[in-house]
Design an enzyme around this catalytic site. Structure first.
Site, mmCIF file in Angstrom:
data_model
loop_
_atom_site.group_PDB
_atom_site.id
_atom_site.type_symbol
_atom_site.label_atom_id
_atom_site.label_comp_id
_atom_site.label_asym_id
_atom_site.label_seq_id
_atom_site.Cartn_x
_atom_site.Cartn_y
_atom_site.Cartn_z
ATOM 1 N N CYS A 134 0.821 -1.225 0.000
ATOM 2 C CA CYS A 134 0.000 0.000 0.000
ATOM 3 C C CYS A 134 0.848 1.265 0.000
ATOM 4 O O CYS A 134 0.380 2.337 -0.378
ATOM 5 C CB CYS A 134 -0.941 0.002 1.196
ATOM 6 S SG CYS A 134 -1.905 -1.497 1.284
ATOM 7 N N HIS A 284 -3.959 6.829 2.487
ATOM 8 C CA HIS A 284 -4.276 5.494 1.947
ATOM 9 C C HIS A 284 -5.685 5.135 2.404
ATOM 10 O O HIS A 284 -6.044 5.339 3.565
ATOM 11 C CB HIS A 284 -3.253 4.488 2.472
ATOM 12 C CG HIS A 284 -3.605 3.078 2.136
ATOM 13 N ND1 HIS A 284 -4.022 2.704 0.883
ATOM 14 C CD2 HIS A 284 -3.628 1.952 2.895
ATOM 15 C CE1 HIS A 284 -4.271 1.404 0.876
ATOM 16 N NE2 HIS A 284 -4.042 0.921 2.090
ATOM 17 N N ASN A 314 -10.161 -0.819 -0.669
ATOM 18 C CA ASN A 314 -8.714 -0.675 -0.512
ATOM 19 C C ASN A 314 -8.025 -1.148 -1.794
ATOM 20 O O ASN A 314 -8.022 -2.335 -2.084
ATOM 21 C CB ASN A 314 -8.283 -1.506 0.701
ATOM 22 C CG ASN A 314 -6.800 -1.421 0.974
ATOM 23 O OD1 ASN A 314 -6.026 -0.927 0.159
ATOM 24 N ND2 ASN A 314 -6.403 -1.909 2.140
HETATM 25 O O1 UT7 Z 1 -4.095 -1.724 3.165
HETATM 26 C C1 UT7 Z 1 -3.193 -2.359 4.008
HETATM 27 C C2 UT7 Z 1 -3.464 -1.984 5.360
HETATM 28 N N1 UT7 Z 1 -4.651 -2.640 5.839
HETATM 29 C C3 UT7 Z 1 -5.341 -2.100 6.785
HETATM 30 O O2 UT7 Z 1 -5.017 -1.011 7.179
HETATM 31 C C4 UT7 Z 1 -6.468 -2.888 7.394
HETATM 32 C C5 UT7 Z 1 -6.411 -2.770 8.894
HETATM 33 N N2 UT7 Z 1 -7.424 -3.555 9.574
HETATM 34 C C6 UT7 Z 1 -8.748 -3.268 9.495
HETATM 35 O O3 UT7 Z 1 -9.148 -2.383 8.766
HETATM 36 C C7 UT7 Z 1 -9.692 -4.050 10.370
HETATM 37 O O4 UT7 Z 1 -8.965 -4.773 11.331
HETATM 38 C C8 UT7 Z 1 -10.633 -5.022 9.564
HETATM 39 C C9 UT7 Z 1 -11.626 -4.224 8.748
HETATM 40 C C10 UT7 Z 1 -9.786 -5.886 8.667
HETATM 41 C C11 UT7 Z 1 -11.418 -5.893 10.525
HETATM 42 O O5 UT7 Z 1 -12.168 -5.086 11.431
HETATM 43 P P1 UT7 Z 1 -12.125 -5.396 12.986
HETATM 44 O O6 UT7 Z 1 -13.025 -4.456 13.636
HETATM 45 O O7 UT7 Z 1 -10.669 -5.353 13.392
HETATM 46 O O8 UT7 Z 1 -12.739 -6.832 13.059
HETATM 47 P P2 UT7 Z 1 -12.130 -8.160 13.694
HETATM 48 O O9 UT7 Z 1 -11.066 -8.728 12.821
HETATM 49 O O10 UT7 Z 1 -11.786 -7.900 15.145
HETATM 50 O O11 UT7 Z 1 -13.390 -9.094 13.685
HETATM 51 C C12 UT7 Z 1 -14.547 -8.788 14.465
HETATM 52 C C13 UT7 Z 1 -15.631 -9.785 14.100
HETATM 53 C C14 UT7 Z 1 -15.142 -11.230 14.083
HETATM 54 O O12 UT7 Z 1 -16.208 -12.041 14.576
HETATM 55 P P3 UT7 Z 1 -16.206 -12.587 16.098
HETATM 56 O O13 UT7 Z 1 -14.962 -13.385 16.234
HETATM 57 O O14 UT7 Z 1 -16.194 -11.352 16.937
HETATM 58 O O15 UT7 Z 1 -17.446 -13.362 16.156
HETATM 59 C C15 UT7 Z 1 -14.966 -11.519 12.623
HETATM 60 O O16 UT7 Z 1 -15.106 -12.876 12.316
HETATM 61 O O17 UT7 Z 1 -16.097 -9.502 12.776
HETATM 62 C C16 UT7 Z 1 -16.084 -10.704 12.030
HETATM 63 N N3 UT7 Z 1 -15.876 -10.372 10.617
HETATM 64 C C17 UT7 Z 1 -16.900 -10.168 9.775
HETATM 65 N N4 UT7 Z 1 -18.227 -10.206 9.940
HETATM 66 C C18 UT7 Z 1 -18.981 -9.932 8.867
HETATM 67 C C19 UT7 Z 1 -14.712 -10.212 9.978
HETATM 68 N N5 UT7 Z 1 -14.965 -9.907 8.681
HETATM 69 C C20 UT7 Z 1 -16.305 -9.879 8.550
HETATM 70 C C21 UT7 Z 1 -17.153 -9.609 7.467
HETATM 71 N N6 UT7 Z 1 -18.468 -9.659 7.664
HETATM 72 N N7 UT7 Z 1 -16.676 -9.310 6.237
#
Ligand code: UT7
Length: 357
Positions: A134, A284, A314
């Site tokens: 990125c 970004h 992204n």
């Molecule tokens: O471009 C390169 C740099 N990348 C970034 O900067 C990305 C940085 N990270 C993020 O933007 C976030 O961490 C994400 C958007 C990837 C994830 O968001 P989060 O709030 O950190 O979610 P999480 O990984 O803590 O997951 C929370 C819950 C989980 O369920 P449980 O375990 O709490 O039941 C996931 O399984 O959300 C669930 N989950 C989803 N639910 C519905 C993860 N993806 C999805 C989805 N739809 N697509």
């Protein structure tokens, strides 16, 4: 010890100018390309167990563009590059170098830039890829700035391009909903070159500061584990989709908030600017929650941010140059404006730049 004396004899005149006066490198034109196919969050509800509500509230993304089956990374890059050359009112023959930021090249070898060079009809000029994910566009601009500053090159095409829809795991909802395809480009040249629309007698346009960083200890947080020389693909790895993007989202999130804030502050300091001197921030476009936290920490209101992640998701190295091109073309970014750009991604690699238009 006496400092060496820099002799300007036998240096081409454009090099003398760039050595004597800063900034030395400016943006001469911008361009971008997004594939026609738009994929909404609702469509992804049919692919993985997700919802429009989750994607929108957790990321801010509503749509993304996906390349058609016949489109390649180099096709998109060449399209964006042509538009940037048109905007700069320059031709391919004016280019001395092509730098392509991408982690989704057409092939592992040779570089994507070689295909871009051929598609643009350029010959002999160096063309190479930067695999800084990125941060690839900020890396590319920083490297190009060095070549132009020393006079080793006059005009350089820098492209950020990704075709991520082909390298995400379509069974992994935590990554596949985030990414999109597209390309953005700038033509960079000596800051001494004038452009129609320049502010008369205004401060010289150009890259005021540009800084890049890497912390390889966090490489596992965002990676494509198999398919390289360290882990050549086996049937088992292929079945397990180990050749697709994997991310520990929260680790990358924390690193992004911290390092985007720190590198932005550092770039502003190097440019001799404070917050009120900036007209726009082009971050970004990974997650609206990251951007909001960075804006709060830097003390910039969100209405000074150029945002398009709702529309593109992204697009990794393409995200800043696509947003930049849109804002230049619709007149938000105007001659004389001072713009901060910052990006972080796999590596982890990150960087920030301050540019006067
Ligand atoms: O471009 C390169 C740099 N990348 C970034 O900067 C990305 C940085 N990270 C993020 O933007 C976030 O961490 C994400 C958007 C990837 C994830 O968001 P989060 O709030 O950190 O979610 P999480 O990984 O803590 O997951 C929370 C819950 C989980 O369920 P449980 O375990 O709490 O039941 C996931 O399984 O959300 C669930 N989950 C989803 N639910 C519905 C993860 N993806 C999805 C989805 N739809 N697509």
């Amino acid at each position: 010890m006496a400092l060496p004396v820099i002799e300007f004899t036998n240096i081409p005149s454009h090099r003398k100018n760039v050595l004597e006066l800063k900034p030395t490198t400016r943006i001469l034109g911008t361009g971008s390309y997004a594939p026609a196919r738009v994929v909404t969050n609702s469509e992804l509800e049919k692919v993985v167990e997700t919802s429009d509500e989750w994607i929108t509230t957790r990321t801010g993304i509503r749509r993304r563009h996906h390349a058609a089956a016949h489109e390649t990374t180099s096709d998109m890059a060449a399209a964006a590059g042509r538009r940037a050359l048109e905007a700069a009112q320059l031709s391919v023959a004016d280019l001395d170098m092509i730098i392509v930021g991408t982690v989704t090249p057409d092939h592992s070898s040779p570089s994507c830039a070689t295909a871009v060079q051929h598609k643009l009809g350029a010959t002999d000029i160096p063309a190479f890829d930067i695999a800084a994910a990125c941060a690839g566009f900020v890396y590319g601009m920083t490297i190009a700035d060095q070549f132009i500053t020393t006079g080793a090159a006059r005009c350089i095409l820098v492209i950020g391009v990704e075709l991520l829809s082909r390298v995400v795991n379509w069974q992994d909802r935590s990554t596949c909903v985030l990414f999109g395809d597209g390309a953005g480009a700038v033509v960079l040249g000596p800051a001494t070159m004038h452009r129609p629309g320049d502010v008369p007698d205004g401060p010289r346009p150009g890259i005021l500061a540009s800084q890049i960083y890497t912390d390889g200890s966090l490489a596992d947080a965002l990676q494509i584990p198999a398919g390289g020389a360290a882990r050549p693909l086996t049937v088992d790895e292929l079945e397990a989709q180990e050749n697709k993007v994997q991310m520990v989202g929260q680790d990358v999130f924390r690193a992004a908030v911290k390092q985007l804030t720190a590198s932005s502050a550092q770039a502003m300091k190097a440019a001799g600017l404070v917050s009120r001197d900036l007209d726009w921030v082009v971050p970004h476009q990974a997650n609206m929650r990251i951007i909001t936290q960075v804006s709060q920490r830097l003390g910039f209101s969100l209405d000074r941010f150029i945002l398009n992640l709702e529309e593109y998701g992204n697009t990794s190295s393409a995200s800043i140059p696509i947003a930049l091109d849109e804002a230049v073309r619709d007149g938000r970014i105007r001659p004389g404006h001072q713009v901060l750009m910052c990006a972080l991604g796999a590596g982890i690699s990150w960087g920030a730049a301050v540019v006067r238009f």
